[in-house]
Design an enzyme around this catalytic site. Structure first.
Site, PDB file in Angstrom:
ATOM      1  N   GLU A 163       1.035   3.884   1.805  1.00  0.00           N
ATOM      2  CA  GLU A 163       1.555   4.274   3.112  1.00  0.00           C
ATOM      3  C   GLU A 163       2.685   3.359   3.552  1.00  0.00           C
ATOM      4  O   GLU A 163       3.704   3.823   4.081  1.00  0.00           O
ATOM      5  CB  GLU A 163       0.433   4.249   4.171  1.00  0.00           C
ATOM      6  CG  GLU A 163      -0.700   5.208   3.888  1.00  0.00           C
ATOM      7  CD  GLU A 163      -1.823   4.609   3.042  1.00  0.00           C
ATOM      8  OE1 GLU A 163      -2.949   5.115   3.137  1.00  0.00           O
ATOM      9  OE2 GLU A 163      -1.576   3.635   2.292  1.00  0.00           O
TER      10      GLU A 163
ATOM     11  N   HIS B 283       0.857  -1.183   0.000  1.00  0.00           N
ATOM     12  CA  HIS B 283       0.000   0.000   0.000  1.00  0.00           C
ATOM     13  C   HIS B 283       0.893   1.232   0.000  1.00  0.00           C
ATOM     14  O   HIS B 283       2.037   1.195   0.463  1.00  0.00           O
ATOM     15  CB  HIS B 283      -0.895   0.004   1.233  1.00  0.00           C
ATOM     16  CG  HIS B 283      -1.903  -1.104   1.248  1.00  0.00           C
ATOM     17  ND1 HIS B 283      -3.016  -1.064   2.046  1.00  0.00           N
ATOM     18  CD2 HIS B 283      -1.962  -2.279   0.573  1.00  0.00           C
ATOM     19  CE1 HIS B 283      -3.737  -2.155   1.857  1.00  0.00           C
ATOM     20  NE2 HIS B 283      -3.106  -2.910   0.973  1.00  0.00           N
TER      21      HIS B 283
END
Length: 161
Positions: A61, A59
């Site tokens: 992040e 992801h």
């Protein structure tokens, strides 16, 4: 915890995260972008690479956190701030907690992601305890269950985290 960023900085960094997400879509990736601003003011970027890398943990992040830790040569990102184009899912929040990120800001929320076909919202329900059927988890003790922890406690050269 360090001082809170200014409203202008928050807007600027969130805009950068959104721009990263849009560029990633243009490049065939998912609509998520993130950046970590470390205590020293350096910016570390990440975009969603789940389908590109066949890595369900890639992801935006998490990629930004991995980049920040690698470039900082430190797994402890205390004093850092994470900016994300969308509300971080439980995986990303957990990564931020493990990295000791001080604070998180995001632009779009989980409901916007759900309306675009991303099922993050249901994961929140799982962690709230309302959807345990999504993935049953159970503990089963074996005679050696605690041996790894004993080895850890007995290792004088361990790196605490």
């Amino acid at each position: 915890m360090d001082a809170q960023p200014s409203a202008a900085d928050i807007q600027e960094f969130l805009s950068q995260a959104v721009d990263l997400a849009v560029r990633n879509v243009d490049d065939g990736g998912g609509p998520f972008g993130a950046l970590v601003v470390t205590r020293d003011g350096k910016l570390h970027f990440g975009v969603n690479r789940v389908t590109r890398d066949n890595d369900p943990t890639a992801h935006a992040e998490v990629v930004a956190i991995r980049t920040a830790a690698a470039e900082s040569a430190n797994f402890d990102l205390s004093g850092a701030v994470l900016y994300a184009s969308c509300e971080p899912c439980p995986l990303c929040l957990s990564a931020a907690l493990w990295a000791r990120i001080d604070r998180v800001y995001f632009a779009a929320d989980r409901h916007g992601a759900a309306s675009a076909g991303f099922d993050d919202a249901v994961f929140y329900e799982y962690f709230e305890g309302t959807r345990p059927e999504l993935m049953p988890v159970s503990q089963t003790d074996v005679p050696t269950s605690n041996v790894p922890f004993e080895a850890w406690r007995g290792n004088p050269d361990r790196t605490e985290y």
